[in-house]
Design an enzyme around this catalytic site. Structure first.
Site, PDB file in Angstrom:
ATOM      1  N   ARG A  88     -15.972  31.593  36.792  1.00 47.67           N
ATOM      2  CA  ARG A  88     -17.125  31.718  37.693  1.00 47.67           C
ATOM      3  C   ARG A  88     -17.788  30.370  37.922  1.00 47.67           C
ATOM      4  NH1 ARG A  88     -18.397  37.615  36.437  1.00 47.67           N
ATOM      5  NH2 ARG A  88     -20.049  38.257  37.823  1.00 47.67           N
ATOM      6  N   ARG A 160     -25.747  50.507  35.909  1.00 48.85           N
ATOM      7  CA  ARG A 160     -25.868  49.332  35.046  1.00 48.85           C
ATOM      8  C   ARG A 160     -27.284  48.764  35.055  1.00 48.85           C
ATOM      9  NH1 ARG A 160     -20.741  45.585  36.507  1.00 48.85           N
ATOM     10  NH2 ARG A 160     -22.374  44.008  36.367  1.00 48.85           N
ATOM     11  N   ARG A 171     -28.305  37.756  40.864  1.00 42.56           N
ATOM     12  CA  ARG A 171     -26.838  37.672  40.750  1.00 42.56           C
ATOM     13  C   ARG A 171     -26.217  37.127  42.032  1.00 42.56           C
ATOM     14  NH1 ARG A 171     -25.359  43.486  39.153  1.00 42.56           N
ATOM     15  NH2 ARG A 171     -23.210  42.788  39.197  1.00 42.56           N
TER      16      ARG A 171
HETATM   17  P1  AMP Z   1     -19.688  41.482  36.133  1.00 47.77           P
HETATM   18  O1  AMP Z   1     -19.402  42.748  35.406  1.00 47.77           O
HETATM   19  O2  AMP Z   1     -18.465  40.677  36.447  1.00 47.77           O
HETATM   20  O3  AMP Z   1     -20.573  41.695  37.339  1.00 47.77           O
HETATM   21  O4  AMP Z   1     -20.532  40.550  35.110  1.00 47.77           O
HETATM   22  C1  AMP Z   1     -21.778  40.984  34.591  1.00 47.77           C
HETATM   23  C2  AMP Z   1     -22.509  39.800  33.991  1.00 47.77           C
HETATM   24  O5  AMP Z   1     -21.783  39.258  32.867  1.00 47.77           O
HETATM   25  C3  AMP Z   1     -22.749  38.605  34.921  1.00 47.77           C
HETATM   26  O6  AMP Z   1     -23.869  38.771  35.787  1.00 47.77           O
HETATM   27  C4  AMP Z   1     -22.956  37.473  33.900  1.00 47.77           C
HETATM   28  O7  AMP Z   1     -24.253  37.530  33.327  1.00 47.77           O
HETATM   29  C5  AMP Z   1     -21.940  37.833  32.807  1.00 47.77           C
HETATM   30  N1  AMP Z   1     -20.620  37.206  33.068  1.00 47.77           N
HETATM   31  C6  AMP Z   1     -19.455  37.840  33.367  1.00 47.77           C
HETATM   32  N2  AMP Z   1     -18.457  36.956  33.545  1.00 47.77           N
HETATM   33  C7  AMP Z   1     -19.008  35.724  33.374  1.00 47.77           C
HETATM   34  C8  AMP Z   1     -18.505  34.387  33.471  1.00 47.77           C
HETATM   35  N3  AMP Z   1     -17.223  34.143  33.779  1.00 47.77           N
HETATM   36  N4  AMP Z   1     -19.364  33.369  33.237  1.00 47.77           N
HETATM   37  C9  AMP Z   1     -20.643  33.595  32.910  1.00 47.77           C
HETATM   38  N5  AMP Z   1     -21.202  34.827  32.834  1.00 47.77           N
HETATM   39  C10 AMP Z   1     -20.386  35.881  33.065  1.00 47.77           C
END
Ligand code: AMP
Ligand code: ADP
Length: 215
Positions: A88, A160, A171
């Site tokens: 990311r 969530r 986000r």
């Molecule tokens: P997601 O389920 O992919 O929407 O991720 C949920 C949250 O997890 C994100 O908003 C970040 O806070 C954290 N997160 C997930 N993947 C990453 C990453 N590669 N780098 C940093 N934070 C992450």
């Protein structure tokens, strides 16, 4: 076959990853799911990540990279994997290249789900996730057969905690600032395929399959 699936929050990465798992037997590695599991189990990564996730910020690179490295070391991927939500940041992308060299894998395709930012808030606010198996639904676009019950395992569906209006706004801003530059990074360093994510789930999947089968 190892794939990176990119795109803003709500673009459909998890939805398409689930289809790729059943079609090609790939392993689905979602850093968001790994963090949420760590949070539930209160492991060191969970405790650190809690604050960042709750408010919609990225977990700092050092922890995220450490966690991914550990996950890749501890699991086997006989048919390859899909990375969903990692990398990311550009630092994470560079680190992934070194981990690949160290562990002996390479990334075969980078797919970017392109979706208009306006529709992401609707997708995110209507998303429901199974507490038990992690399957995702949408109250309007992909509803479960019985309200709040997972079709696959009968688990309870929940919304969530980071899907409040405020967290979604952060986000999406975080995506624009820190993750969108990765599209240019992969365009410069190699190969990236943009997939129109603003179509039905089935049409998005057939575009992805067409790309992978042309490799
Ligand atoms: P997601 O389920 O992919 O929407 O991720 C949920 C949250 O997890 C994100 O908003 C970040 O806070 C954290 N997160 C997930 N993947 C990453 C990453 N590669 N780098 C940093 N934070 C992450
Ligand atoms: P991501 O993993 O990229 O955050 P998800 O796959 O969880 O996104 O999708 C976000 C929400 O949008 C979910 O509720 C999902 O059911 C819904 N969704 C995914 N793809 C589509 C699509 N092509 N059309 C309409 N809704 C979709």
């Amino acid at each position: 076959m190892n794939i990176i699936l990119m795109g803003p929050p709500g673009a459909g990465k998890g939805t398409q990853a689930a289809k790729l798992v059943s079609e090609y037997g790939l392993a689905h590695i979602s850093t968001g799911d790994i963090f949420r599991k760590a949070l539930k189990e209160q492991t060191k990564y969970g405790v650190i990540a809690k604050y960042f996730i709750q408010f919609g910020y990225l977990v700092p690179d050092d922890y995220t990279i450490g966690m991914v490295r550990e996950y890749l070391r501890e699991h086997e991927f006989p048919n390859g994997f899909i990375l969903d939500g990692f990398p990311r940041t550009i630092i994470q992308a560079r680190e992934l290249e070194s981990i690949g060299k160290e562990f002996g894998f390479k990334i075969d395709a980078v797919l970017n789900l392109d979706v208009d930012l306006d529709i992401l808030a609707t997708r995110l606010s209507g998303r429901r996730t199974c507490r038990n198996c992690g399957a995702t639904y949408h109250i309007e676009f992909n509803p479960p057969k019985t309200q709040d019950v997972c079709d696959k395992c009968g688990g309870e569906l929940y919304q969530r905690a980071d899907e409040s209006e405020e967290a979604v706004k952060v986000r999406l801003e975080t995506y624009n600032k820190q993750t969108r530059p990765l599209v240019d990074y992969y365009t410069m360093t190699g190969d990236i395929t943009n997939i129109n994510g603003d179509q039905s789930m089935e049409d998005v999947f057939s575009d992805i399959k067409a790309r992978l089968e042309a490799m």
